[in-house]
Design an enzyme around this catalytic site. Structure first.
Site, PDB file in Angstrom:
ATOM      1  N   SER A 179     -10.421  -8.774 -18.591  1.00 42.11           N
ATOM      2  CA  SER A 179     -10.905  -8.076 -19.792  1.00 42.11           C
ATOM      3  C   SER A 179     -11.044  -6.568 -19.564  1.00 42.11           C
ATOM      4  O   SER A 179     -11.384  -5.832 -20.475  1.00 42.11           O
ATOM      5  CB  SER A 179     -12.247  -8.659 -20.240  1.00 42.11           C
ATOM      6  OG  SER A 179     -13.223  -8.422 -19.260  1.00 42.11           O
TER       7      SER A 179
ATOM      8  N   LEU B  47      -8.429  -4.760 -18.312  1.00 44.10           N
ATOM      9  CA  LEU B  47      -7.095  -4.153 -18.244  1.00 44.10           C
ATOM     10  C   LEU B  47      -6.694  -3.411 -19.512  1.00 44.10           C
ATOM     11  O   LEU B  47      -5.831  -2.539 -19.464  1.00 44.10           O
ATOM     12  CB  LEU B  47      -6.042  -5.213 -17.903  1.00 44.10           C
ATOM     13  CG  LEU B  47      -6.277  -5.973 -16.594  1.00 44.10           C
ATOM     14  CD1 LEU B  47      -5.102  -6.881 -16.287  1.00 44.10           C
ATOM     15  CD2 LEU B  47      -6.527  -5.035 -15.433  1.00 44.10           C
TER      16      LEU B  47
ATOM     17  N   ARG C 197      -8.232  -1.178 -20.969  1.00 46.89           N
ATOM     18  CA  ARG C 197      -8.632   0.235 -20.954  1.00 46.89           C
ATOM     19  C   ARG C 197      -8.694   0.843 -19.559  1.00 46.89           C
ATOM     20  O   ARG C 197      -8.647   2.057 -19.415  1.00 46.89           O
ATOM     21  CB  ARG C 197      -9.984   0.407 -21.652  1.00 46.89           C
ATOM     22  CG  ARG C 197     -11.161  -0.238 -20.944  1.00 46.89           C
ATOM     23  CD  ARG C 197     -12.426  -0.130 -21.783  1.00 46.89           C
ATOM     24  NE  ARG C 197     -13.598  -0.604 -21.073  1.00 46.89           N
ATOM     25  CZ  ARG C 197     -13.871  -1.863 -20.824  1.00 46.89           C
ATOM     26  NH1 ARG C 197     -13.049  -2.805 -21.227  1.00 46.89           N
ATOM     27  NH2 ARG C 197     -14.947  -2.207 -20.173  1.00 46.89           N
TER      28      ARG C 197
ATOM     29  N   LYS D  80     -12.628  -2.678  -7.631  1.00 47.37           N
ATOM     30  CA  LYS D  80     -12.021  -1.621  -8.448  1.00 47.37           C
ATOM     31  C   LYS D  80     -11.791  -0.346  -7.635  1.00 47.37           C
ATOM     32  O   LYS D  80     -10.812   0.371  -7.855  1.00 47.37           O
ATOM     33  CB  LYS D  80     -12.921  -1.288  -9.639  1.00 47.37           C
ATOM     34  CG  LYS D  80     -12.902  -2.318 -10.739  1.00 47.37           C
ATOM     35  CD  LYS D  80     -13.747  -1.846 -11.922  1.00 47.37           C
ATOM     36  CE  LYS D  80     -13.863  -2.955 -12.948  1.00 47.37           C
ATOM     37  NZ  LYS D  80     -14.757  -2.581 -14.071  1.00 47.37           N
TER      38      LYS D  80
ATOM     39  N   ASP E 286     -21.561   3.118 -16.646  1.00 39.89           N
ATOM     40  CA  ASP E 286     -21.677   2.358 -17.888  1.00 39.89           C
ATOM     41  C   ASP E 286     -23.103   1.872 -18.139  1.00 39.89           C
ATOM     42  O   ASP E 286     -23.312   0.920 -18.865  1.00 39.89           O
ATOM     43  CB  ASP E 286     -20.713   1.165 -17.849  1.00 39.89           C
ATOM     44  CG  ASP E 286     -20.929   0.302 -16.617  1.00 39.89           C
ATOM     45  OD1 ASP E 286     -21.980   0.447 -15.959  1.00 39.89           O
ATOM     46  OD2 ASP E 286     -20.051  -0.518 -16.311  1.00 39.89           O
ATOM     47  N   ASN E 287     -24.091   2.504 -17.505  1.00 37.01           N
ATOM     48  CA  ASN E 287     -25.465   2.037 -17.726  1.00 37.01           C
ATOM     49  C   ASN E 287     -26.452   3.175 -17.547  1.00 37.01           C
ATOM     50  O   ASN E 287     -26.154   4.188 -16.900  1.00 37.01           O
ATOM     51  CB  ASN E 287     -25.787   0.878 -16.780  1.00 37.01           C
ATOM     52  CG  ASN E 287     -25.748   1.309 -15.334  1.00 37.01           C
ATOM     53  OD1 ASN E 287     -26.722   1.850 -14.824  1.00 37.01           O
ATOM     54  ND2 ASN E 287     -24.615   1.106 -14.662  1.00 37.01           N
TER      55      ASN E 287
ATOM     56  N   CYS F  75     -33.221  17.255 -19.200  1.00 38.12           N
ATOM     57  CA  CYS F  75     -33.663  18.275 -20.170  1.00 38.12           C
ATOM     58  C   CYS F  75     -33.450  17.736 -21.586  1.00 38.12           C
ATOM     59  O   CYS F  75     -34.269  17.935 -22.469  1.00 38.12           O
ATOM     60  CB  CYS F  75     -32.859  19.562 -20.026  1.00 38.12           C
ATOM     61  SG  CYS F  75     -33.113  20.446 -18.489  1.00 38.12           S
TER      62      CYS F  75
ATOM     63  N   CYS G 237     -20.331  -2.288 -23.514  1.00 35.30           N
ATOM     64  CA  CYS G 237     -18.991  -2.425 -24.102  1.00 35.30           C
ATOM     65  C   CYS G 237     -18.652  -3.888 -24.394  1.00 35.30           C
ATOM     66  O   CYS G 237     -17.892  -4.184 -25.311  1.00 35.30           O
ATOM     67  CB  CYS G 237     -17.937  -1.814 -23.186  1.00 35.30           C
ATOM     68  SG  CYS G 237     -18.022  -0.009 -23.127  1.00 35.30           S
TER      69      CYS G 237
ATOM     70  N   CYS H  73     -24.244 -19.356 -29.830  1.00 33.22           N
ATOM     71  CA  CYS H  73     -23.660 -18.022 -30.022  1.00 33.22           C
ATOM     72  C   CYS H  73     -22.717 -17.775 -28.858  1.00 33.22           C
ATOM     73  O   CYS H  73     -22.235 -18.727 -28.252  1.00 33.22           O
ATOM     74  CB  CYS H  73     -24.748 -16.956 -30.124  1.00 33.22           C
ATOM     75  SG  CYS H  73     -25.703 -16.774 -28.612  1.00 33.22           S
TER      76      CYS H  73
END
Lengths: 101, 460
Positions: free
Chosen positions: B120, B122, B124, B137, B181-182, B225, B239, B412
């Site tokens: 999942s 690949l 991007r 990675k 990403d966090n 700041c 994401c 879900c």
């Protein structure tokens, strides 16, 4: 007595999801005794635009951490934050910071 | 006839060679990984890059198109060759960023990422290929970059950036790019850059939007700041949940590369003290002016309280990954496993399966017997949806054998929204808006169903 004001209010970066996905709102603020500032604009938004989960937008009398307020494309910190007095045709943008990558 | 035979022979030959090529590609991928040293316990020691007096004939040819730009020229190219850049995160932003920095001839790239390549990613994360799924990675990116430009030194760090390692690592590099990403990692990288005195080029992306700015450059503001307090954890979307278009991270990663190159070559960045917002749906860029450095900033202010790196996961109330969180809103008695639900389904016991995912996810895959009402509709007590649900419950009661329990199972994607939906349904039955019924949710949701029950069910 402050005259009615027409301002553009925008939500981006995911904040719009609290407003039914609508990003741009052309808003007419009614005339009132006090001048309109960001502090009472937030109250107006809470009562008139906010669809759900107020706490994801407002905490206390200000916006929650992680939302940046921009007045005519400038950080509100440069213009007095909550005390900035709105002018007719101002553009107020509320943007959530993104963290994905 | 002869012509037909030749066609068949050629087709067979093409098929044979394609198979050979595919096997060669697999061997190449394996060999590229072999080349790499195992992950060291401590960060790799890197010595400062030697200064460079002149470009070689090969370098002149390779970089000729950018060398003739007067703003860069030989002087700027020589600076790039001796510059080192630490890239935190080799994902959607880090891949295009690293690719353009390597292509432009930056001397050394440090590549930090604790994660492994997944299918999942690949769409991007364009440095990673199918053959390297499951590999780190940082190594996958390094292998790709070496193929692109063997003169660039790539240093993979296949581990998380932590408060224990960050400062030491940041000090070894000239410029830092935050491609994480966090939230905890963003504060960690900022504080390390402030303490080490390094400029930070920071970008982020989600859905169709992106943001980029430069922190702590030449007296400009730092991340703290602008954002002294972290956002509440429940307001942060990753994401996986929110979605993201690969091109959007690509555009932001390229803009980030541009800022890094300008800093490294001595031209100075464009977005110090300003924030560029990109709206890919409208095709719109907007640059806004940020506040100046705050004298009372906890990190870069006159009397900083951040004099050491801290526990950023505690500060932010979230973990330093973008993996989906697991909520615990219900008691174990209110939840069932996918295995339990599968047995119940096979037994033919009467029940209602309620899928509360958004429509866009139901379009991807669904269990055919489930009733679909998005969580959002339940949260709003949407009358149309409640009517539909009420009818389904009454119909279920009619069909059920006498004495059989009336049950709703809520499902879900991962088992978070289903718990929220159970809470709402419990309120609705207590308020007698709905007929009395037992409501439980399925732990782990449809992704657990795909992993444990039905291997043909799509994962996303």
């Amino acid at each position: 007595m402050a005259a009615p004001l027409s301002v553009k209010v925008e939500f981006r970066g995911g904040v719009e999801l609290l407003f039914d996905g609508v990003k741009k709102h052309q808003v007419t603020l009614p005339g009132q005794e006090e001048p309109w500032d960001i502090r009472n604009l937030l109250v107006w938004i809470k009562n008139n635009l906010l669809q759900e989960r107020t706490e994801l937008f407002i905490q206390g009398d200000t916006v929650r951490p992680g939302i940046l307020v921009l007045i005519n494309d400038a950080d509100w910190e440069l213009l007095g934050e909550l005390d900035y007095q709105l002018q007719d045709q101002d553009r107020i943008l509320f943007i959530s910071t993104l963290h994905g990558g | 006839m002869a012509a037909r035979q030749e066609v068949l022979a050629l087709q067979a030959e093409v098929a044979r060679r394609e198979e050979e090529l595919s096997s060669l590609k697999q061997r190449l991928a394996a060999a590229l990984l072999e080349e790499q040293e195992p992950t060291p316990e401590r960060p790799v020691q890197v010595s400062p890059l030697p200064s460079k007096a002149a470009l070689s004939r090969d370098e002149i040819l390779r970089y000729s198109r950018q060398l003739v730009l007067p703003e860069l020229g030989v002087h700027g190219q020589l600076r790039l060759a001796t510059a080192s850049v630490l890239i935190v995160g080799c994902g959607g932003l880090g891949c295009p960023l690293a690719q353009y920095l390597a292509a432009a001839g930056v001397g050394r790239l440090g590549l930090v990422d604790y994660d492994v390549v997944e299918m999942s990613n690949l769409a991007r994360q364009v440095l990673h290929g199918e053959a390297l799924a499951g590999q780190a990675k940082a190594f996958s990116a390094a292998a790709s970059l070496r193929r692109l430009n063997s003169a660039v030194e790539c240093v993979p760090y296949a581990q998380a950036l932590t408060p224990a390692t960050a400062l030491d690592l940041v000090r070894r590099y000239d410029v830092v790019a935050d491609c994480s990403d966090n939230v905890p990692t963003r504060y960690l990288v900022n504080d390390a850059c402030v303490l080490a005195g390094r400029p930070l080029v920071s970008a982020s992306a989600l859905r169709f939007e992106g943001q980029i700015t430069v922190y702590h450059y030449d007296g400009g503001p730092c991340y703290r700041c602008v954002f002294p307090q972290p956002p509440p954890a429940e307001t942060v979307t990753n994401c996986a949940d929110g979605g993201v278009l690969g091109v959007v991270t690509g555009v932001l990663g390229c803009l980030q590369a541009l800022e890094v190159l300008k800093i490294a070559a001595g031209m100075g960045p464009s977005y110090s003290g300003s924030l560029l917002l990109f709206d890919a749906l409208r095709g719109h860029f907007r640059c806004i002016q940020l506040r100046s450095r705050k004298p009372d900033c906890a990190a870069c202010g006159e009397r900083p309280t951040v004099t050491d790196l801290q526990d950023y996961e505690a500060f932010c109330g979230s973990s330093a990954t973008d993996k989906c969180r697991s909520l615990q809103l219900l008691s174990p008695a209110e939840r069932v496993s996918v295995t339990y639900y599968k047995r119940l389904l096979d037994s033919g016991a009467p029940h209602l399966l309620l899928d509360v995912r958004p429509q866009v996810e139901v379009d991807i895959c669904r269990l055919p017997h489930a009733l679909h009402i998005p969580l959002k509709q339940l949260e709003r007590r949407d009358p149309e949806s409640l009517k539909l649900l009420g009818e389904a419950i009454r119909e279920g009661k009619r069909d059920a054998q006498e004495g059989a329990a009336d049950s709703i199972y809520v499902i879900c994607k991962l088992g978070n929204d289903s718990q929220k939906a159970v809470k709402i349904l419990q309120c609705l039955t207590a308020a007698q808006v709905l007929d009395p019924v037992t409501v439980r949710d399925v732990v782990g949701g449809l992704m657990a169903w795909a992993a444990k029950i039905d291997g043909t069910f799509p994962q996303y």
